[in-house]
Design a protein around this motif. Structure first.
Motif, PDB file in Angstrom:
ATOM      1  N   PRO A  86      27.947  55.781  22.189  1.00 22.76           N
ATOM      2  CA  PRO A  86      28.242  56.755  21.200  1.00 22.76           C
ATOM      3  C   PRO A  86      27.144  57.572  20.808  1.00 22.76           C
ATOM      4  N   ARG A  87      27.115  58.908  20.745  1.00 19.27           N
ATOM      5  CA  ARG A  87      25.927  59.598  20.279  1.00 19.27           C
ATOM      6  C   ARG A  87      25.245  59.618  19.030  1.00 19.27           C
ATOM      7  N   THR A  88      26.146  59.200  17.938  1.00 20.40           N
ATOM      8  CA  THR A  88      25.772  58.984  16.843  1.00 20.40           C
ATOM      9  C   THR A  88      26.265  57.988  16.112  1.00 20.40           C
ATOM     10  N   VAL A  89      25.367  57.035  15.549  1.00 18.73           N
ATOM     11  CA  VAL A  89      25.753  55.708  14.854  1.00 18.73           C
ATOM     12  C   VAL A  89      25.494  55.612  13.535  1.00 18.73           C
ATOM     13  N   GLY A  90      26.277  55.274  12.558  1.00 17.65           N
ATOM     14  CA  GLY A  90      25.947  55.184  11.069  1.00 17.65           C
ATOM     15  C   GLY A  90      26.296  53.729  10.720  1.00 17.65           C
ATOM     16  N   GLU A  91      25.507  53.174   9.684  1.00 21.32           N
ATOM     17  CA  GLU A  91      25.465  51.878   9.222  1.00 21.32           C
ATOM     18  C   GLU A  91      25.869  51.907   7.888  1.00 21.32           C
ATOM     19  N   VAL A  92      26.572  50.715   7.292  1.00 20.71           N
ATOM     20  CA  VAL A  92      26.920  50.430   5.886  1.00 20.71           C
ATOM     21  C   VAL A  92      26.801  49.084   5.852  1.00 20.71           C
ATOM     22  N   PRO A  93      25.991  48.613   4.885  1.00 18.67           N
ATOM     23  CA  PRO A  93      25.719  47.171   4.496  1.00 18.67           C
ATOM     24  C   PRO A  93      27.103  46.349   3.944  1.00 18.67           C
ATOM     25  N   PHE A  94      27.146  45.254   4.401  1.00 16.88           N
ATOM     26  CA  PHE A  94      28.319  44.583   3.709  1.00 16.88           C
ATOM     27  C   PHE A  94      27.994  43.143   3.628  1.00 16.88           C
ATOM     28  N   VAL A  95      28.667  42.459   2.678  1.00 19.63           N
ATOM     29  CA  VAL A  95      28.482  41.051   2.409  1.00 19.63           C
ATOM     30  C   VAL A  95      29.465  40.281   3.168  1.00 19.63           C
ATOM     31  N   PHE A  96      29.160  39.407   4.178  1.00 19.53           N
ATOM     32  CA  PHE A  96      29.966  38.761   4.946  1.00 19.53           C
ATOM     33  C   PHE A  96      30.780  37.601   3.816  1.00 19.53           C
ATOM     34  N   GLN A  97      31.776  37.524   3.709  1.00 18.75           N
ATOM     35  CA  GLN A  97      32.653  36.747   2.947  1.00 18.75           C
ATOM     36  C   GLN A  97      32.932  35.188   3.406  1.00 18.75           C
ATOM     37  N   ASP A  98      33.359  34.471   2.471  1.00 17.95           N
ATOM     38  CA  ASP A  98      33.924  32.978   3.046  1.00 17.95           C
ATOM     39  C   ASP A  98      35.274  33.381   3.601  1.00 17.95           C
ATOM     40  N   ARG A  99      35.530  32.463   4.653  1.00 16.25           N
ATOM     41  CA  ARG A  99      36.704  32.395   5.142  1.00 16.25           C
ATOM     42  C   ARG A  99      37.933  32.351   4.091  1.00 16.25           C
ATOM     43  N   PHE A 100      38.854  32.830   4.177  1.00 19.74           N
ATOM     44  CA  PHE A 100      40.014  32.422   3.079  1.00 19.74           C
ATOM     45  C   PHE A 100      40.678  31.336   3.473  1.00 19.74           C
ATOM     46  N   ALA A 101      41.181  31.049   4.612  1.00 20.65           N
ATOM     47  CA  ALA A 101      41.875  29.821   4.782  1.00 20.65           C
ATOM     48  C   ALA A 101      41.632  29.745   6.575  1.00 20.65           C
ATOM     49  N   GLY A 102      42.202  28.371   6.961  1.00 14.49           N
ATOM     50  CA  GLY A 102      41.902  28.180   8.370  1.00 14.49           C
ATOM     51  C   GLY A 102      40.626  27.933   8.822  1.00 14.49           C
ATOM     52  N   GLU A 103      40.403  27.832  10.151  1.00 14.64           N
ATOM     53  CA  GLU A 103      39.191  27.447  10.701  1.00 14.64           C
ATOM     54  C   GLU A 103      38.592  28.456  11.706  1.00 14.64           C
ATOM     55  N   SER A 104      37.261  28.456  11.637  1.00 14.87           N
ATOM     56  CA  SER A 104      36.686  29.445  12.451  1.00 14.87           C
ATOM     57  C   SER A 104      37.221  29.294  14.154  1.00 14.87           C
ATOM     58  N   LYS A 105      36.998  30.424  14.656  1.00 15.46           N
ATOM     59  CA  LYS A 105      37.291  30.458  16.174  1.00 15.46           C
ATOM     60  C   LYS A 105      36.056  30.541  17.131  1.00 15.46           C
ATOM     61  N   SER A 106      34.794  30.548  16.476  1.00 22.63           N
ATOM     62  CA  SER A 106      33.584  30.566  16.928  1.00 22.63           C
ATOM     63  C   SER A 106      33.639  29.064  17.575  1.00 22.63           C
ATOM     64  N   THR A 107      33.526  28.883  18.830  1.00 25.18           N
ATOM     65  CA  THR A 107      33.441  27.496  19.366  1.00 25.18           C
ATOM     66  C   THR A 107      32.434  27.544  20.425  1.00 25.18           C
ATOM     67  N   ALA A 108      32.095  26.450  20.940  1.00 22.40           N
ATOM     68  CA  ALA A 108      31.137  26.418  22.164  1.00 22.40           C
ATOM     69  C   ALA A 108      31.609  27.237  23.191  1.00 22.40           C
ATOM     70  N   LYS A 109      32.955  27.133  23.801  1.00 23.32           N
ATOM     71  CA  LYS A 109      33.752  27.747  24.746  1.00 23.32           C
ATOM     72  C   LYS A 109      33.631  29.107  24.488  1.00 23.32           C
ATOM     73  N   GLU A 110      33.496  30.007  23.412  1.00 14.87           N
ATOM     74  CA  GLU A 110      33.468  31.311  22.787  1.00 14.87           C
ATOM     75  C   GLU A 110      31.959  31.536  23.212  1.00 14.87           C
ATOM     76  N   GLY A 111      31.107  30.589  22.940  1.00 16.41           N
ATOM     77  CA  GLY A 111      29.624  31.174  23.087  1.00 16.41           C
ATOM     78  C   GLY A 111      29.436  31.414  24.517  1.00 16.41           C
ATOM     79  N   LEU A 112      29.994  30.253  25.331  1.00 19.22           N
ATOM     80  CA  LEU A 112      29.767  30.685  26.932  1.00 19.22           C
ATOM     81  C   LEU A 112      30.351  31.914  27.262  1.00 19.22           C
TER      82      LEU A 112
END
Length: 430
Positions: free
Chosen positions: A226-252
C-alpha cells in the motif's frame, strides 16, 4: 463452499440505517459504508457478544454490514444466523467446506465478497474493540490511506489482553523478526502482527495473495505494498470466551509463511540456494568417508557420495525454497531434472577450470573459485527455470481460469452494478 445471508427486519426494510453525524474525532469526509470481515473457527460462544458490541458502536456512526467467513466444526454458523435477527445491519455467513489458507485465507475470501469501499478485518473473540471501526475508516479517509492498522505499539495502545509473559514475548519476537526482514515494506507499520485493520477494497489484489495461517496483515502489506499507511492505537482486550487459536503449530506455519514471503525475490532465493548448497558438503563428505573406509576407490566413491549431497540439497530446496512451486511438476520429474542439473554442474566445472587455467593462464585457486561461482549461478538459474517454473501451457490455462474467476466475482460483488439486497439473498440461498 456454502454461503447463507441473513438480513434483519422485513424484506422491504433498508439494508442499513442512515449515517448519523459522527463525533469530530471520527468524522468521515465522504459518507460511505464498511464491511466488517470476521474470520471464525469455533467461536460460537463469542458471536452474540461481538454483534452486540458492533450494534452499540458502529451503525450510528457509519453504515455497515458484517460478513463472517467461517471454517468452524461447531455450530457457529447457526449461532450467527440466530443472533443476526436482532441486528440493525446485514449479517452474512460464508461457510467454507475447506479451510484453504487458514484464517488468512478466510479473510481473502471475505475481501473478495465485500461490497463496501472499506473493509475492516477483526477477530471473532472480542479482543478487538468494534468501537474503533469508525475511527479506522475515518483515519483512512482523512489521510487518503490505503491501509489503516490498529496498533498495540504506538502511544495509547496496549497489549494488555495477551495472556502471560510467554505470549507477550512471542508477539514481540515475531514483530521484531518481521520488521527486520521487511524494513522497507513494513515502514510505518508498528504492529505487523495485528489482526485488526482497515483496507480499501480497491487497493487489494486478491489474486496475488497467498495466505498461510492467521497473519494476513503481513501478507497484505508485503505483497500489495500500500502506498499510504495510517495507524490508530488500540488496547488489546481479554478474550470473551473460548480458547486462543495461537498454538505451536500455528507458530510453525507463521515461520514457514515468513520464509516464503522473504524468498519471493530472486537475490534472496539465490542466497538461500547457496547456503543450502553449502550444507550439502556434510552428507557428501560423510558418505565419502564411509565408502572409502569400506575399501572403495576414491573416484567412484566421490561420484556416489555426490549423490548424497544432491539428495540432501533437493530435500531442503523442496521444503524451504520452492515449496509453493512444487505443484507445477510431478515429484519424479522434479527429482530427475534436479539430479541431472546437479551432476552436470560437476561435469561442467572441471573443463571450465582447465580452460581458465590452461587457456587464460589463471592460477588454479582463482580459476577454481571463478568456476564455482559461474556454475553456481548457472545451476541456480537452470534449477529455477527448468525444475520449478510452470510449463507455458499450464500458465496460460491458469491465467484463463483466473480471468474467468475475476470476471465472475466482479459481476456479483458491487451493489451499484445491480445487486440488490433481495438479489443477494436469493443468490446466497441458492
Amino acid at each position: 463452499m456454502n454461503q447463507e445471508s441473513t438480513v434483519p427486519g422485513e424484506l422491504d426494510a433498508p439494508a442499513a440505517p442512515a449515517a448519523v453525524p459522527a463525533p469530530a474525532t471520527a468524522s468521515v469526509p465522504e459518507p460511505g459504508a464498511v464491511t466488517i470481515v470476521v474470520p471464525t473457527f469455533n467461536e460460537s460462544a463469542n458471536v452474540r457478544q461481538l454483534l452486540r458490541l458492533i450494534t452499540e458502536s458502529v451503525p450510528a456512526r457509519l453504515p455497515c454490514e458484517v460478513l463472517f467467513v467461517d471454517d468452524s466444526t461447531d455450530d457457529t454458523p447457526d449461532v450467527v444466523r440466530e443472533a443476526a435477527r436482532d441486528c440493525p445491519f446485514p449479517v452474512t455467513v460464508l461457510h467454507r467446506e475447506e479451510a484453504a489458507g487458514g484464517l488468512g485465507g478466510a479473510v481473502v475470501e471475505g475481501i473478495r465478497a465485500a461490497s463496501s469501499d472499506w473493509v475492516v478485518v477483526m477477530d471473532g473473540d472480542c479482543q478487538h474493540p468494534p468501537s474503533l471501526v469508525p475511527e479506522l475508516v475515518a483515519t483512512g479517509e482523512r489521510a487518503q490511506a490505503e491501509l489503516v492498522v490498529a496498533s498495540r505499539y504506538i502511544e495509547g495502545g496496549s497489549r494488555a489482553g495477551l495472556a502471560g509473559g510467554y505470549r507477550v514475548a512471542v508477539s514481540r519476537g515475531a514483530t521484531w523478526l518481521t520488521k527486520s526482514l521487511f524494513p522497507r515494506r513494513l515502514h510505518g507499520v508498528s504492529d505487523p502482527m495485528s489482526g485488526f485493520f482497515a483496507v480499501r477494497r480497491s487497493a487489494v489484489t486478491a489474486d496475488v495473495l497467498k495466505p498461510l495461517g492467521y497473519k494476513i496483515l503481513l501478507e497484505l502489506a508485503v505483497r500489495n505494498r500500500p502506498r499510504t499507511v495510517g495507524e490508530v492505537p488500540f488496547v488489546f482486550q481479554d478474550r470473551f470466551a473460548g480458547e486462543s487459536k495461537s498454538t505451536a503449530k500455528e507458530g510453525l506455519r507463521f515461520l514457514r509463511h515468513l520464509a516464503g514471503l522473504r524468498m519471493e525475490s530472486s537475490p534472496a532465493r539465490m542466497i538461500a540456494f547457496g547456503l543450502i548448497g553449502l550444507t550439502g558438503f556434510v552428507p557428501n563428505l560423510l558418505a565419502l568417508w564411509a565408502l572409502t573406509g569400506a575399501g572403495l576407490h576414491y573416484l567412484p566413491a566421490e561420484i556416489v557420495a555426490n549423490q548424497f549431497g544432491v539428495a540432501w540439497n533437493f530435500l531442503l530446496i523442496e521444503t524451504l525454497l520452492f515449496r509453493e512451486r512444487r505443484r507445477h511438476r510431478h515429484w519424479t520429474d522434479r527429482t530427475a531434472r534436479f539430479a541431472l542439473l546437479a551432476n552436470a554442474d560437476l561435469l561442467l566445472r572441471l573443463p571450465l577450470i582447465a580452460l581458465l587455467a590452461g587457456r587464460f593462464g589463471m592460477a588454479v585457486l582463482p580459476a577454481t573459485a571463478l568456476a564455482l561461482v559461474t556454475t553456481f549461478v548457472l545451476r541456480f538459474a537452470a534449477t529455477e527455470a527448468l525444475v520449478y517454473l510452470p510449463r507455458k501451457t499450464r500458465t496460460a490455462e491458469t491465467r484463463t481460469a483466473e480471468t474467468r474467476t475475476a470476471e465472475t466475482g466482479a459481476a456479483g460483488r458491487r451493489p451499484e452494478e445491480g445487486r440488490t439486497e433481495e438479489g443477494r439473498t436469493a443468490r446466497s440461498t441458492a
